[in-house]
Design an enzyme around this catalytic site. Structure first.
Site, PDB file in Angstrom:
ATOM      1  N   HIS A   1       0.835  -1.203   0.000  1.00  0.00           N
ATOM      2  CA  HIS A   1       0.000   0.000   0.000  1.00  0.00           C
ATOM      3  C   HIS A   1       0.873   1.257   0.000  1.00  0.00           C
ATOM      4  CE1 HIS A   1      -3.477   2.514   1.330  1.00  0.00           C
ATOM      5  NE2 HIS A   1      -2.528   3.161   1.982  1.00  0.00           N
ATOM      6  N   GLU A   2       1.918   1.258   0.827  1.00  0.00           N
ATOM      7  CA  GLU A   2       2.758   2.449   0.941  1.00  0.00           C
ATOM      8  C   GLU A   2       3.570   2.694  -0.337  1.00  0.00           C
ATOM      9  OE1 GLU A   2       2.162   4.453   3.178  1.00  0.00           O
ATOM     10  OE2 GLU A   2       1.067   3.136   4.549  1.00  0.00           O
TER      11      GLU A   2
ATOM     12  N   HIS B   1       1.457   4.341  -2.960  1.00  0.00           N
ATOM     13  CA  HIS B   1       1.306   5.787  -2.804  1.00  0.00           C
ATOM     14  C   HIS B   1       2.433   6.521  -3.535  1.00  0.00           C
ATOM     15  CE1 HIS B   1      -2.130   6.307  -0.274  1.00  0.00           C
ATOM     16  NE2 HIS B   1      -1.639   5.675   0.766  1.00  0.00           N
TER      17      HIS B   1
ATOM     18  N   GLU C   1      -6.366   6.340  -1.163  1.00  0.00           N
ATOM     19  CA  GLU C   1      -6.185   5.190  -0.286  1.00  0.00           C
ATOM     20  C   GLU C   1      -6.688   3.912  -0.954  1.00  0.00           C
ATOM     21  OE1 GLU C   1      -4.639   4.984   2.695  1.00  0.00           O
ATOM     22  OE2 GLU C   1      -4.038   7.044   2.309  1.00  0.00           O
TER      23      GLU C   1
END
Length: 271
Positions: free
Chosen positions: A145-146, A149, A209
């Site tokens: 997920h990070e 981003h 997100e």
């Protein structure tokens, strides 16, 4: 005399409305000008994005905050938790479009349940999060997920949208203040900032997100992790934090929404 006064009032009202409309048009034009100059191609995805800032400038701007955070919060440089993060991270990073790039991955010794990424390929993971996740697959979901981003340049896009919203509000407030309507431009500015935040910045953050969730699932699969762990991750997070901000005031979507979106995506991709 009364007729003339009424006519003058109507004329003045029409003129005031014209000033207000021109002011609003100026605000819109200002934001559209920024929008026109803010589109750029994402080098990792090939997509046109609303990103006005140079990535190198954002990296430089975040360097001080990164150093300050490390000076204020103890970090780990060895041990089982440090090795765990680095091991999972290497697999996730190698499975992403940023494979081969240099990263600064720090493990912060804090009970805070969090992980984050900053411009300049800087990733932070808190030991509180490591104590919460049940296995390396869930940790891979967090790290995927990070890195997503960073790949989708979400920090750049968020900063660009905030700047566009602020520009529109400031121009609109100045226009209303000079229109002679007796409206306090400070009140317009304050209300406009709230409206822009709720209507532009926060919804974008929630969408970012969700986008990072799904891209992170792709990296998990490529790295050999179980993508279903991403669903379980948000069940664990939800159980650990029953009290949360109302969805429309939060930068993060509801955990139930995240779980369903990830579940649907895994089914769609055949993972």
């Amino acid at each position: 005399m009364a007729k003339n006064t009424k006519a003058e009032a109507v004329s003045r009202g029409t003129s005031d409305q014209g000033k207000l409309h021109r002011g609003l048009f100026a605000a819109l034009a200002g934001s559209l000008t920024l929008a026109a100059t803010a589109c750029s191609v994402n080098p990792y995805t090939g997509e046109q994005q609303f990103a006005a800032y140079d990535d190198a400038q954002l990296s430089q701007a975040s360097a001080q905050a990164w150093q300050q955070l490390q000076s204020q919060t103890p970090t780990l440089s060895s041990g089982s938790q440090y090795n765990r993060v680095q091991s999972v991270w290497r697999r996730i990073a190698a499975a992403s479009p940023k494979a081969g790039e240099q990263w600064d991955v720090q493990v912060f010794n804090s009970e805070e349940v969090n992980a984050f990424v900053m411009p300049g390929n800087r990733v932070g993971v808190y030991t509180g999060l490591l104590n919460l996740v049940e296995n390396d697959d869930q940790l891979a979901a967090v790290l995927g997920h990070e890195v997503a981003h960073a790949i989708y340049r979400h920090a750049n896009q968020r900063a660009t949208r905030a700047a566009a919203a602020s520009t529109a509000v400031q121009i609109g407030a100045a226009a209303v203040g000079s229109s002679g309507l007796g409206v306090d431009p400070n009140q317009v500015n304050a209300l406009g900032s709230v409206a822009a935040n709720l209507g532009v910045v926060l919804p974008y953050s929630r969408n970012a997100e969700l986008e990072a969730d799904l891209a992170g699932v792709d990296y998990m699969v490529r790295a050999g992790y179980d993508p279903r762990a991403a669903i379980r991750l948000w069940e664990v997070m939800q159980q650990a934090n029953n009290q949360r901000t109302a969805d429309f005031l939060s930068t993060h979507p509801n955990p139930d929404v995240r779980q369903q979106r990830i579940r649907d995506y895994i089914q769609q991709k055949g993972y």
